[in-house]
Design a protein around this motif. Structure first.
Motif, PDB file in Angstrom:
ATOM      1  N   ASP A  87       0.583  -1.298   0.104  1.00 57.15           N
ATOM      2  CA  ASP A  87      -0.527   0.167  -0.146  1.00 57.15           C
ATOM      3  C   ASP A  87       0.932   1.117  -0.476  1.00 57.15           C
ATOM      4  OD1 ASP A  87      -1.835  -2.014   0.552  1.00 57.15           O
ATOM      5  OD2 ASP A  87      -2.169  -1.667   1.947  1.00 57.15           O
ATOM      6  N   TYR A  88       0.469   2.358  -0.650  1.00 57.31           N
ATOM      7  CA  TYR A  88       0.975   3.197  -0.995  1.00 57.31           C
ATOM      8  C   TYR A  88       0.397   4.157  -0.888  1.00 57.31           C
ATOM      9  CZ  TYR A  88       5.502   0.641  -2.826  1.00 57.31           C
ATOM     10  OH  TYR A  88       6.028  -0.003  -2.871  1.00 57.31           O
ATOM     11  N   VAL A  89       0.850   5.808  -0.040  1.00 57.59           N
ATOM     12  CA  VAL A  89       0.346   6.613  -0.098  1.00 57.59           C
ATOM     13  C   VAL A  89       0.938   8.116  -1.026  1.00 57.59           C
ATOM     14  CG1 VAL A  89       0.444   9.219   1.171  1.00 57.59           C
ATOM     15  CG2 VAL A  89       0.032   7.134   2.359  1.00 57.59           C
ATOM     16  N   ILE A  90      -0.432   8.222  -1.567  1.00 51.67           N
ATOM     17  CA  ILE A  90       0.038   9.086  -3.497  1.00 51.67           C
ATOM     18  C   ILE A  90       0.280  10.730  -2.935  1.00 51.67           C
ATOM     19  CG2 ILE A  90       0.178   9.190  -5.834  1.00 51.67           C
ATOM     20  CD1 ILE A  90      -0.714   6.352  -5.568  1.00 51.67           C
ATOM     21  N   ALA A  91       0.817  11.791  -2.816  1.00 55.21           N
ATOM     22  CA  ALA A  91       0.855  12.657  -2.223  1.00 55.21           C
ATOM     23  C   ALA A  91       2.046  13.157  -3.108  1.00 55.21           C
ATOM     24  CB  ALA A  91       0.224  12.602  -1.080  1.00 55.21           C
ATOM     25  N   THR A  92       2.175  14.814  -3.021  1.00 47.51           N
ATOM     26  CA  THR A  92       3.149  16.198  -3.286  1.00 47.51           C
ATOM     27  C   THR A  92       4.320  16.117  -2.142  1.00 47.51           C
ATOM     28  OG1 THR A  92       2.155  18.304  -2.655  1.00 47.51           O
ATOM     29  CG2 THR A  92       1.911  16.557  -5.352  1.00 47.51           C
ATOM     30  N   GLY A  93       3.506  15.621  -1.008  1.00 50.71           N
ATOM     31  CA  GLY A  93       3.938  15.951   0.033  1.00 50.71           C
ATOM     32  C   GLY A  93       4.379  17.727   0.646  1.00 50.71           C
ATOM     33  N   VAL A  94       3.673  18.429   0.013  1.00 46.43           N
ATOM     34  CA  VAL A  94       3.687  20.256   0.041  1.00 46.43           C
ATOM     35  C   VAL A  94       2.230  21.050  -0.296  1.00 46.43           C
ATOM     36  CG1 VAL A  94       4.482  21.758  -0.861  1.00 46.43           C
ATOM     37  CG2 VAL A  94       5.809  20.495  -1.613  1.00 46.43           C
ATOM     38  N   GLN A  95       1.976  21.710   0.311  1.00 48.06           N
ATOM     39  CA  GLN A  95       0.599  21.814   0.412  1.00 48.06           C
ATOM     40  C   GLN A  95       0.423  23.126   0.748  1.00 48.06           C
ATOM     41  OE1 GLN A  95       0.122  22.451   5.168  1.00 48.06           O
ATOM     42  NE2 GLN A  95      -1.406  21.080   4.180  1.00 48.06           N
ATOM     43  N   TYR A  96      -0.807  23.989  -0.148  1.00 44.76           N
ATOM     44  CA  TYR A  96      -1.021  25.422  -0.583  1.00 44.76           C
ATOM     45  C   TYR A  96      -2.557  26.046   0.155  1.00 44.76           C
ATOM     46  CZ  TYR A  96       3.316  25.036  -3.975  1.00 44.76           C
ATOM     47  OH  TYR A  96       4.026  24.951  -4.008  1.00 44.76           O
ATOM     48  N   SER A  97      -2.726  26.997  -0.047  1.00 46.20           N
ATOM     49  CA  SER A  97      -4.078  27.544   0.797  1.00 46.20           C
ATOM     50  C   SER A  97      -5.448  27.859  -0.506  1.00 46.20           C
ATOM     51  CB  SER A  97      -4.002  28.607   1.391  1.00 46.20           C
ATOM     52  OG  SER A  97      -3.997  29.780   0.716  1.00 46.20           O
ATOM     53  N   VAL A  98      -6.366  27.626  -0.009  1.00 49.64           N
ATOM     54  CA  VAL A  98      -6.661  28.029  -1.733  1.00 49.64           C
ATOM     55  C   VAL A  98      -6.877  29.197  -2.015  1.00 49.64           C
ATOM     56  CG1 VAL A  98      -9.432  28.494  -1.795  1.00 49.64           C
ATOM     57  CG2 VAL A  98      -8.992  25.927  -0.486  1.00 49.64           C
ATOM     58  N   ARG A  99      -6.485  30.046  -0.758  1.00 52.56           N
ATOM     59  CA  ARG A  99      -6.170  31.716  -1.148  1.00 52.56           C
ATOM     60  C   ARG A  99      -5.165  31.357  -2.342  1.00 52.56           C
ATOM     61  NH1 ARG A  99      -5.281  32.756   3.317  1.00 52.56           N
ATOM     62  NH2 ARG A  99      -7.932  33.853   3.751  1.00 52.56           N
ATOM     63  N   GLU A 100      -4.233  31.364  -1.496  1.00 51.34           N
ATOM     64  CA  GLU A 100      -2.785  30.832  -3.047  1.00 51.34           C
ATOM     65  C   GLU A 100      -3.123  30.711  -4.442  1.00 51.34           C
ATOM     66  OE1 GLU A 100       0.610  30.443  -0.394  1.00 51.34           O
ATOM     67  OE2 GLU A 100      -0.668  28.397   0.250  1.00 51.34           O
ATOM     68  N   PHE A 101      -4.128  29.534  -4.122  1.00 53.14           N
ATOM     69  CA  PHE A 101      -4.444  27.991  -5.007  1.00 53.14           C
ATOM     70  C   PHE A 101      -5.090  29.535  -6.396  1.00 53.14           C
ATOM     71  CE2 PHE A 101      -6.550  26.365  -8.699  1.00 53.14           C
ATOM     72  CZ  PHE A 101      -6.147  24.741  -8.848  1.00 53.14           C
ATOM     73  N   ILE A 102      -5.685  30.508  -5.565  1.00 51.49           N
ATOM     74  CA  ILE A 102      -7.006  31.366  -6.005  1.00 51.49           C
ATOM     75  C   ILE A 102      -5.335  32.761  -6.743  1.00 51.49           C
ATOM     76  CG2 ILE A 102      -8.469  33.417  -6.203  1.00 51.49           C
ATOM     77  CD1 ILE A 102     -10.048  31.828  -4.230  1.00 51.49           C
ATOM     78  N   SER A 103      -4.844  32.876  -6.108  1.00 48.89           N
ATOM     79  CA  SER A 103      -4.101  34.044  -6.664  1.00 48.89           C
ATOM     80  C   SER A 103      -3.294  33.624  -8.133  1.00 48.89           C
ATOM     81  CB  SER A 103      -3.145  34.366  -5.457  1.00 48.89           C
ATOM     82  OG  SER A 103      -3.870  34.883  -4.513  1.00 48.89           O
ATOM     83  N   LYS A 104      -2.662  31.736  -7.876  1.00 49.99           N
ATOM     84  CA  LYS A 104      -1.733  31.628  -9.043  1.00 49.99           C
ATOM     85  C   LYS A 104      -2.377  31.575 -10.051  1.00 49.99           C
ATOM     86  CE  LYS A 104       1.463  29.110  -5.568  1.00 49.99           C
ATOM     87  NZ  LYS A 104       2.207  30.012  -6.159  1.00 49.99           N
ATOM     88  N   THR A 105      -4.001  31.080  -9.741  1.00 48.10           N
ATOM     89  CA  THR A 105      -4.850  30.816 -11.038  1.00 48.10           C
ATOM     90  C   THR A 105      -5.397  32.607 -11.671  1.00 48.10           C
ATOM     91  OG1 THR A 105      -6.127  29.603 -10.103  1.00 48.10           O
ATOM     92  CG2 THR A 105      -7.337  30.634 -12.139  1.00 48.10           C
ATOM     93  N   ALA A 106      -5.144  32.943 -10.946  1.00 51.88           N
ATOM     94  CA  ALA A 106      -4.881  34.515 -10.855  1.00 51.88           C
ATOM     95  C   ALA A 106      -4.145  35.400 -11.850  1.00 51.88           C
ATOM     96  CB  ALA A 106      -5.718  35.694 -10.042  1.00 51.88           C
ATOM     97  N   GLN A 107      -2.718  35.053 -11.606  1.00 56.38           N
ATOM     98  CA  GLN A 107      -1.436  35.119 -12.271  1.00 56.38           C
ATOM     99  C   GLN A 107      -1.621  34.792 -13.540  1.00 56.38           C
ATOM    100  OE1 GLN A 107       1.217  33.853  -9.288  1.00 56.38           O
ATOM    101  NE2 GLN A 107       0.146  35.919  -8.054  1.00 56.38           N
ATOM    102  N   GLN A 108      -1.969  33.598 -13.496  1.00 52.42           N
ATOM    103  CA  GLN A 108      -2.286  32.797 -15.434  1.00 52.42           C
ATOM    104  C   GLN A 108      -2.948  33.495 -16.186  1.00 52.42           C
ATOM    105  OE1 GLN A 108      -0.202  30.160 -16.156  1.00 52.42           O
ATOM    106  NE2 GLN A 108       1.280  30.303 -13.761  1.00 52.42           N
ATOM    107  N   LEU A 109      -3.843  34.529 -15.431  1.00 57.56           N
ATOM    108  CA  LEU A 109      -4.354  35.077 -16.769  1.00 57.56           C
ATOM    109  C   LEU A 109      -4.033  36.534 -16.184  1.00 57.56           C
ATOM    110  CD1 LEU A 109      -7.937  34.111 -15.333  1.00 57.56           C
ATOM    111  CD2 LEU A 109      -7.021  33.520 -17.204  1.00 57.56           C
ATOM    112  N   GLY A 110      -2.858  36.610 -16.786  1.00 57.58           N
ATOM    113  CA  GLY A 110      -2.170  38.070 -16.044  1.00 57.58           C
ATOM    114  C   GLY A 110      -3.432  39.076 -15.118  1.00 57.58           C
ATOM    115  N   ILE A 111      -3.382  38.215 -13.914  1.00 56.23           N
ATOM    116  CA  ILE A 111      -4.473  39.225 -13.120  1.00 56.23           C
ATOM    117  C   ILE A 111      -3.638  39.035 -11.741  1.00 56.23           C
ATOM    118  CG2 ILE A 111      -6.391  39.756 -11.521  1.00 56.23           C
ATOM    119  CD1 ILE A 111      -7.503  38.006 -14.075  1.00 56.23           C
ATOM    120  N   SER A 112      -3.355  40.387 -10.814  1.00 56.43           N
ATOM    121  CA  SER A 112      -2.289  40.174  -9.608  1.00 56.43           C
ATOM    122  C   SER A 112      -4.080  40.694  -8.842  1.00 56.43           C
ATOM    123  CB  SER A 112      -1.180  41.145  -9.263  1.00 56.43           C
ATOM    124  OG  SER A 112      -0.856  41.226  -8.147  1.00 56.43           O
ATOM    125  N   LEU A 113      -3.868  39.731  -7.125  1.00 53.30           N
ATOM    126  CA  LEU A 113      -4.540  40.273  -6.663  1.00 53.30           C
ATOM    127  C   LEU A 113      -4.616  40.525  -5.147  1.00 53.30           C
ATOM    128  CD1 LEU A 113      -7.405  37.335  -7.173  1.00 53.30           C
ATOM    129  CD2 LEU A 113      -7.686  39.012  -8.000  1.00 53.30           C
TER     130      LEU A 113
END
Length: 212
Positions: A87-113
């Protein structure tokens, strides 16, 4: 949990070749539209093209271990090639907040929040825009608000996987970074949003799913 332990039981009792893959959050453009990652990438892309007015979120401080589904499926294949099932755990071992995910999404659209306020009063405003992927947005516009309806009664504040066994035994490490994953998801949803915006511009009544 039942599925996990019944697999272990049959493996140990009957010698069946069976493995448990304990997968943390795995994402891609195929992720369902109501899951938070696709909700964010779709919502931001739609707002950038004038198809939505605002993205409504719950707990933006929640921390998650997000990986790309391609990496996780590769790991599933690898663990099934071993002589001895484990049995194996499949994960990255790195975590981000939902807020960070929103910011990174916006950045891909050329938007700074810029995030302001606290709790249910927290909002995100457009701080700057570069490029031409967000013609419908303006600096100072509120694009993210909190809606208490999205608070979970049984919220898990933090999820973080430990994939060290997969790395040690199989040499598996995630190859797709969070930023690359977000870039892929945004590109997919922006393409769809541009199609819908073009059809609406030419008078076609296009139904765009919006979660509010």
């Amino acid at each position: 949990m039942y599925a996990c332990w019944i697999t272990v039981n049959y493996r140990e009792a009957y010698g069946i070749y069976a493995c448990n893959g304990i997968l943390f959050n795995h994402e891609s453009p195929r992720r369902g539209e109501t899951f938070v990652t696709r909700k964010i990438t779709r919502g931001m892309a739609n707002m950038a093209q004038g198809l939505e007015d605002c993205l409504y979120m719950g707990n933006m401080s929640a921390l998650r271990d997000w990986g790309h589904a391609k990496d996780y499926v590769r790991m599933q294949w690898m663990m099934l090639q071993q002589d001895k099932p484990q049995d194996y755990v499949i994960a990255t071992g790195v975590q981000y907040s939902v807020r960070e995910f929103i910011s990174k999404t916006a950045q891909q659209l050329g938007i700074s929040l810029a995030f302001e306020g606290e709790g249910v009063n927290e909002v995100a405003k457009v701080a700057s825009i570069t490029g031409d992927n967000a013609p419908a947005l303006e600096v100072g516009q509120v694009v993210v608000k909190i809606d208490p309806r999205y608070f979970r009664p049984t919220e898990v504040e933090t999820l973080l996987g430990d994939p060290s066994k997969a790395k040690a035994n199989l040499g598996w490490v995630p190859e797709i970074t969070l930023v690359e994953m977000v870039q892929e998801m945004v590109a997919h949803d922006l393409s769809k949003a541009k199609q819908h915006a073009l059809l609406k511009q030419h008078g076609y009544n296009v139904a765009v799913g919006v979660e509010r």
